[in-house]
Design an enzyme around this catalytic site. Sequence first.
Site, PDB file in Angstrom:
ATOM      1  N   TRP A  72       0.900  -1.157   0.000  1.00 23.37           N
ATOM      2  CA  TRP A  72       0.000   0.000   0.000  1.00 23.37           C
ATOM      3  C   TRP A  72       0.935   1.201   0.000  1.00 23.37           C
ATOM      4  O   TRP A  72       1.646   1.458   0.971  1.00 23.37           O
ATOM      5  CB  TRP A  72      -0.883  -0.007   1.240  1.00 23.37           C
ATOM      6  N   HIS A 487     -29.927  22.838   7.358  1.00 21.60           N
ATOM      7  CA  HIS A 487     -29.000  23.898   7.770  1.00 21.60           C
ATOM      8  C   HIS A 487     -27.897  24.126   6.735  1.00 21.60           C
ATOM      9  O   HIS A 487     -26.896  24.755   7.043  1.00 21.60           O
ATOM     10  CB  HIS A 487     -28.393  23.567   9.144  1.00 21.60           C
TER      11      HIS A 487
END
Length: 586
Positions: A72, A487
């Site tokens: 990785w 919101h």
Amino acid sequence: MCGIFGYIGTSKRAGSMILEGLKMLEYRGYDSWGVAIKKDDGSLYIEKHIGKIGTASLPSFPAHIGIGHTRWATHGGVTNENAHPHTDCTKKIAIVHNGIVENFEDLKSDLKKKGHTFKSETDSEVIAHLIEELNKSESDLVKVMQKLRSHITGLNAVIAFFPEDESFYIIKNGSPIVAGKGEKEYFIASDASAIIPHTKQVYFLEDNEMIELSKDGIRLFNKKAIVQKVAFTTLEYTAKSAEKGTFAHFMLKEISEQPTILRNIIDSQKTEIKKAADKIKNAYGTYLIGCGTASYACLAGTYLFSKIALRHINFAIGSEFSYLHDFLKENSLVFALSQSGETIDIISSVKKAKEKKAQLLSLTNSQGSSLYRMSDHNLLLHAGPEKAVASTKAYTAKISFLYLIAHQLAGTFEKGRFNLLKAVDEISQIIQNKTSIKSLAAKMKDHKSIFILGRGVSYAAALESALKIKEVSYIHAEGFAAGELKHGVIALIEKGTPVILFNPEDETYEDTLSAAHEVRARGAHVIGVSSKNDKVYDTFIEVANCGNATIIPNVVIAQLLGYFLALEKGLDPDKPRNLAKSVTVK
Ligand code: F6R
């Protein structure tokens, strides 16, 4: 992150064993892979590739020692040159590495000045050249490796392979590594699951320990001296539980295993659950910590403990807890959730908490993992190896534990057990009848965004559901508290945007329904997940009311939706891009 594997022994099949080991470890990273194997004719065979191992095989040749790595990428792009193993200038040393050598730039420029030639952009390659350099003035390889340890900084696990001597040196600081002992053979791996097909006798290295493996056997060193005996332990799980069987993917297999795993928790973990509840009862304050999916389980836990046990339990994301732990006291309890037990953001936070003498309770799937070994008290998930990168069964197992602990604290264990069994029956039904979710995925696959809304504990479920969908399908999915959308985020709703609402028949029901109306008025395609249908839903998915345990079937629906969306888009749900299971770098 990154999987490392080594074999030394009397078998002539080192090559195929290393490759099989890498296939088992590939979930830890799949940018590239490579092996370095000493053939029995005396030559060193190195092969490296970018991308996943898939069904790759190696040419067949007799060999009894070698190492392998699945990467990785951290430092340096995904190229053949950056793939491990890395060698020194003389090719007499090959290394595989998991972690980050934080001071590699300084070391590299120093080694370059001394004439070393580098072939990759990685931090890892400096390890091979540094060993070569140190070996010039010190012939004892134990001393060389001890010096290496004092030169490199960061959290690392390394196998250094000396083909001429036919020896390995394994050092560890931070990153996990385990040794396995078979008949006249030894295995080294980042994770015990890759060793289990060969032997259950394992030794988990502690930080600052070093192992030497050679034809003379095994020697273990701690920071200062040789340790007389290596205390191998016997692991419990079987190799079979880590196989895919007849399932197309590990993700589907692991989703399908959930009813059995959860039933087993209900039936067999009462004593452990009681002990954990007592720890919480006696603590000055309890702090749930976890990363990613585990963090969403922790958040759900705060709601469950509040609602069921009327108890305030704090929650922090694992990587943030290091900056939030100032208030910990000796009788504080840190309750760490981690499937792998190796997530570095959890391990480093927990280390700091231990410095403050807080008690550590962990809930992990990995017996013998770093977190398990550090903890004062352990609960095991008993979910079996989780191989798909996206966590499914470990999540519902964590929720089941938290839910039952909360009921135990409230003195209502039997009620909890009853509702959880109802949730288990519900997920069995969902899994059996998954074709409707498959059809929904086919309709949703081309959307650029999906929103998932819920209130209360369903908000925590919405966050986990969004993570599941986005990580395997790459569709932008966001979970929101249903009351929060207006919101700001409601600006993102367009005609046809899929909005999934978790709307159990609890105290959140009416308000969540209002959110459904608000998004529908803006053109959203509203998918209601509830025990009660309503005309505001364009699509309705019925889920039985299982009280606070309803989040379990709700998330299982999202797991299946994510899985089928990945398939619709031609993606591999087991190995999503850029990810790796077990995140052992910061
Ligand atoms: C997402 C996922 C990750 C992990 C996270 C923590 O599906 O799997 O978010 O949950 O990396 O891992 P553990 O639980 O091993 O600490």
